[in-house]
Design an enzyme around this catalytic site. Sequence first.
Site, short mmCIF file in Angstrom:
data_model
loop_
_atom_site.label_atom_id
_atom_site.label_comp_id
_atom_site.label_asym_id
_atom_site.label_seq_id
_atom_site.Cartn_x
_atom_site.Cartn_y
_atom_site.Cartn_z
N ARG A 22 0.85 -1.20 0.00
CA ARG A 22 0.00 0.00 0.00
C ARG A 22 0.87 1.24 0.00
O ARG A 22 1.78 1.36 0.81
CB ARG A 22 -0.89 0.05 1.24
CG ARG A 22 -1.99 -0.95 1.10
CD ARG A 22 -2.99 -0.86 2.20
NE ARG A 22 -3.75 -2.10 2.11
CZ ARG A 22 -4.62 -2.51 3.00
NH1 ARG A 22 -4.86 -1.78 4.06
NH2 ARG A 22 -5.25 -3.64 2.83
N SER A 117 -7.95 -1.16 0.57
CA SER A 117 -8.97 -1.46 1.56
C SER A 117 -9.65 -0.24 2.16
O SER A 117 -10.28 0.52 1.44
CB SER A 117 -8.35 -2.32 2.65
OG SER A 117 -9.34 -2.78 3.52
N HIS A 118 -9.46 -0.02 3.45
CA HIS A 118 -10.18 1.05 4.16
C HIS A 118 -9.47 2.40 4.04
O HIS A 118 -9.97 3.39 4.54
CB HIS A 118 -10.31 0.67 5.63
CG HIS A 118 -8.99 0.34 6.25
ND1 HIS A 118 -8.30 -0.81 5.93
CD2 HIS A 118 -8.22 1.03 7.10
CE1 HIS A 118 -7.17 -0.82 6.59
NE2 HIS A 118 -7.07 0.29 7.31
N ASP A 282 -16.25 -1.97 4.01
CA ASP A 282 -15.12 -1.07 3.72
C ASP A 282 -14.82 -0.99 2.23
O ASP A 282 -15.56 -1.51 1.39
CB ASP A 282 -13.88 -1.51 4.50
CG ASP A 282 -13.26 -2.78 3.95
OD1 ASP A 282 -14.02 -3.61 3.41
OD2 ASP A 282 -12.03 -2.94 4.05
N ASP A 284 -12.85 -2.43 0.08
CA ASP A 284 -12.79 -3.63 -0.75
C ASP A 284 -13.76 -4.72 -0.32
O ASP A 284 -13.68 -5.85 -0.82
CB ASP A 284 -11.35 -4.17 -0.80
CG ASP A 284 -10.83 -4.56 0.57
OD1 ASP A 284 -11.27 -3.96 1.57
OD2 ASP A 284 -9.99 -5.48 0.66
N ASP A 286 -14.25 -6.43 2.50
CA ASP A 286 -13.95 -7.56 3.39
C ASP A 286 -14.27 -7.26 4.85
O ASP A 286 -14.29 -8.16 5.68
CB ASP A 286 -12.52 -8.08 3.20
CG ASP A 286 -11.47 -7.01 3.39
OD1 ASP A 286 -11.82 -5.85 3.64
OD2 ASP A 286 -10.27 -7.36 3.26
N ARG A 287 -14.51 -5.99 5.19
CA ARG A 287 -14.83 -5.67 6.59
C ARG A 287 -16.32 -5.44 6.77
O ARG A 287 -17.04 -5.15 5.81
CB ARG A 287 -14.12 -4.38 7.01
CG ARG A 287 -12.63 -4.49 6.99
CD ARG A 287 -12.02 -3.25 7.58
NE ARG A 287 -10.58 -3.39 7.58
CZ ARG A 287 -9.76 -2.72 8.38
NH1 ARG A 287 -10.25 -1.83 9.22
NH2 ARG A 287 -8.46 -2.92 8.32
N THR A 349 -1.86 -10.67 13.52
CA THR A 349 -2.79 -9.83 12.78
C THR A 349 -2.61 -10.01 11.27
O THR A 349 -1.48 -10.04 10.78
CB THR A 349 -2.57 -8.37 13.18
OG1 THR A 349 -2.89 -8.24 14.56
CG2 THR A 349 -3.43 -7.43 12.36
N GLU A 368 -11.15 -10.96 13.26
CA GLU A 368 -10.23 -9.97 13.77
C GLU A 368 -11.05 -8.84 14.39
O GLU A 368 -12.15 -8.53 13.94
CB GLU A 368 -9.36 -9.40 12.66
CG GLU A 368 -8.43 -10.42 12.02
CD GLU A 368 -7.38 -9.74 11.17
OE1 GLU A 368 -6.27 -9.55 11.66
OE2 GLU A 368 -7.69 -9.37 10.02
N GLU A 369 -10.44 -8.19 15.38
CA GLU A 369 -11.11 -7.07 16.06
C GLU A 369 -11.33 -5.89 15.12
O GLU A 369 -12.12 -5.00 15.40
CB GLU A 369 -10.33 -6.63 17.29
CG GLU A 369 -8.82 -6.45 17.11
CD GLU A 369 -8.44 -5.39 16.14
OE1 GLU A 369 -9.09 -4.34 16.17
OE2 GLU A 369 -7.52 -5.61 15.33
N LYS A 381 -11.52 -12.37 4.67
CA LYS A 381 -12.65 -11.97 5.50
C LYS A 381 -13.72 -11.44 4.56
O LYS A 381 -13.44 -11.07 3.42
CB LYS A 381 -12.23 -10.94 6.55
CG LYS A 381 -11.53 -9.69 6.03
CD LYS A 381 -11.03 -8.88 7.22
CE LYS A 381 -10.39 -7.58 6.79
NZ LYS A 381 -8.95 -7.70 6.55
N ARG A 501 -1.55 1.23 17.68
CA ARG A 501 -2.85 0.73 18.14
C ARG A 501 -2.69 0.20 19.56
O ARG A 501 -1.74 -0.53 19.85
CB ARG A 501 -3.35 -0.40 17.25
CG ARG A 501 -3.39 -0.06 15.76
CD ARG A 501 -4.31 -1.03 15.02
NE ARG A 501 -4.13 -0.97 13.57
CZ ARG A 501 -4.63 -0.01 12.79
NH1 ARG A 501 -5.29 1.00 13.31
NH2 ARG A 501 -4.43 -0.05 11.47
C1 VG1 Z 1 -5.30 -3.67 9.78
C2 VG1 Z 1 -6.06 -4.48 10.80
C3 VG1 Z 1 -5.88 -5.95 10.53
C4 VG1 Z 1 -6.34 -6.26 9.10
C5 VG1 Z 1 -5.60 -5.38 8.12
C6 VG1 Z 1 -6.10 -5.54 6.70
O1 VG1 Z 1 -3.93 -3.96 9.84
O2 VG1 Z 1 -5.63 -4.16 12.11
O3 VG1 Z 1 -6.60 -6.70 11.47
O4 VG1 Z 1 -6.09 -7.61 8.78
O5 VG1 Z 1 -5.77 -3.99 8.47
O6 VG1 Z 1 -7.47 -5.28 6.62
P1 VG1 Z 1 -2.89 -3.03 10.63
O7 VG1 Z 1 -1.55 -3.65 10.38
O8 VG1 Z 1 -3.04 -1.65 10.09
O9 VG1 Z 1 -3.31 -3.08 12.07
V1 VG1 Z 1 -8.11 -4.71 5.16
O10 VG1 Z 1 -9.71 -4.66 5.28
O11 VG1 Z 1 -7.38 -3.19 5.21
O12 VG1 Z 1 -7.41 -5.55 3.98
CO CO Z 2 -10.61 -4.31 3.55
#
Ligand code: VG1
Ligand code: CO
Length: 548
Positions: A22, A117-118, A282, A284, A286-287, A349, A368-369, A381, A501
Amino acid sequence: MNARTVATTPFTDQKPGTSGLRKKVAVFTAPNYLENFVQAVFDTIFDNAAAPAGTTLVLGGDGRYYNREAIQVILRMAAANGFGKVLVGQGGILSTPAASCVIRKFKTFGGLILSASHNPGGPDGDFGIKYNTGNGGPAPEKITDAIFARSKALTSYRIVDAADIDLDRVGTQSLGDMAVEVIDPVADYAELMESLFDFAAIRELIAGDFRLCFDAMHAVTGPYAKEIIERRLGAPAGTVINGVPLEDFGGGHPDPNLTYAHELVEIMFGANDAPDFGAASDGDGDRNMVLGRGFFVTPSDSLAVIAANAALVPGYAGGIAGIARSMPTSAAADRVAQKLGVPCYETPTGWKFFGNLMDAGKVTFCGEESFGTGSDHVREKDGLWAVLFWLNILAKRGLSVEHILQLHWAEYGRNVYSRHDHEALPTDIANGIMEQVRAAGATLPGKAFGNYRVKFCDDFSYTDPIDGSVSTGQGLRVGFEDGSRIVFRLSGTGTEGATLRIYLEAFEADPARQMADAQLSLAPLIAIAEEISGLRARSGRERPTVIT
Ligand code: VG1
Ligand code: CO
């Protein structure tokens, strides 16, 4: 059509993070940047040779800025690298779980998913790319490490000269010797969902006085949610809001949490006539975030409720093999696993750590949280899957979301939980805070903070039970005698500075206190986290950027 070899200078910053590579759009669009990474992927998976004859790739993304351009480049490179066929979502669209579904259904070699993703999109936002293997899941660390190593070494890439493929026309076109099949991005996924859930029961629920709202946040799930929730399940038009994917997600942050999904939050916590159920997904797809009327379900609790109610859902009625959750995710699911008599695994994670367990048939549900829930129906997910799971439970139980949680906590106890994110900190400050916690870790065991006595401190590492691979440095844990926890971890998905975090968890067995506000229940732990880390003094920040 001849493949050209283009000389390049390798890049040194293409290390995939928690979920692929990313970067800011400006970085990705720099000359040869995308090409370098894609060639590194192809070289890694085919050992520097051409793809074996007939190899098929799946390709699609979340529709963000640069998605279409990147797809045209990757198609031309796939043709030059010997692929026989590429399945690409119409308009360049494939949600992450849908890409996983297509890879598995058509038994392709793997796929490239274009998404950050987000993270926000648009010319000033982020872009990303992730390689998924033939099981449909994100490549494990040993492959992403090899891709990174190759990306730093290669000096040329292969590409053909050809006109753009029409990504909007479903059907097969050719690019040199390679076939490009533009597919309906929704159909295969929707069919899979129908095979898992009791659509008749959900349809009946929706036909009654039950009302719901799904916020697609102008991201990829819009077309999926409209097809499944409005067309197949009969919800009224307008149930899906922000349902048209936009290249910049309407300027928003397509992250389904209480801060960024504020439009949905206002609807669900607003007037007395709020819908019974609300959900968001989100960038893409998956959330997921799940809300009842005026009620927020933490993702950790959602995983536990899903597991506890699996018998109500046709796809899982035969029983489950086990559950896996990422380390910072609360232990709510562990309690359900124990009751069901199935194992519960704790992984680092990132979804890539669940793949081996699912492939080996050891787990059915993973979570995942960070608003991620899923099962072995795909290897990612899956936001809409979780939403449909909840609708299936609600249809079968006839209770409100809040009531289901109340009963769940009364039965299992409540793992009160929250995550505090401090985004875009200067990297040296974030590292300094982690160092302070690490240093304190040696002296903390046995120390009392009010009623909380520290039991252990460690830096989480994981040995994969299937292939024995070891992943270290996955988060600093402070565990207390009563089972409460604080975890400190640096994000691996951000593109600006560092994101720290802090994950907080306490256990509440007393039903009389279970409905209290989580931030209030966790106040003592929040204070201890500050005392251990010195975050406020080091960062000058008074409060977290996002609380979930
Ligand atoms: C974050 C989340 C993690 C998740 C990852 C990808 O990662 O905490 O649980 O698997 O995003 O999600 P990080 O390293 O920023 O804590 V997604 O929906 O962005 O592919
Ligand atoms: Co995502």
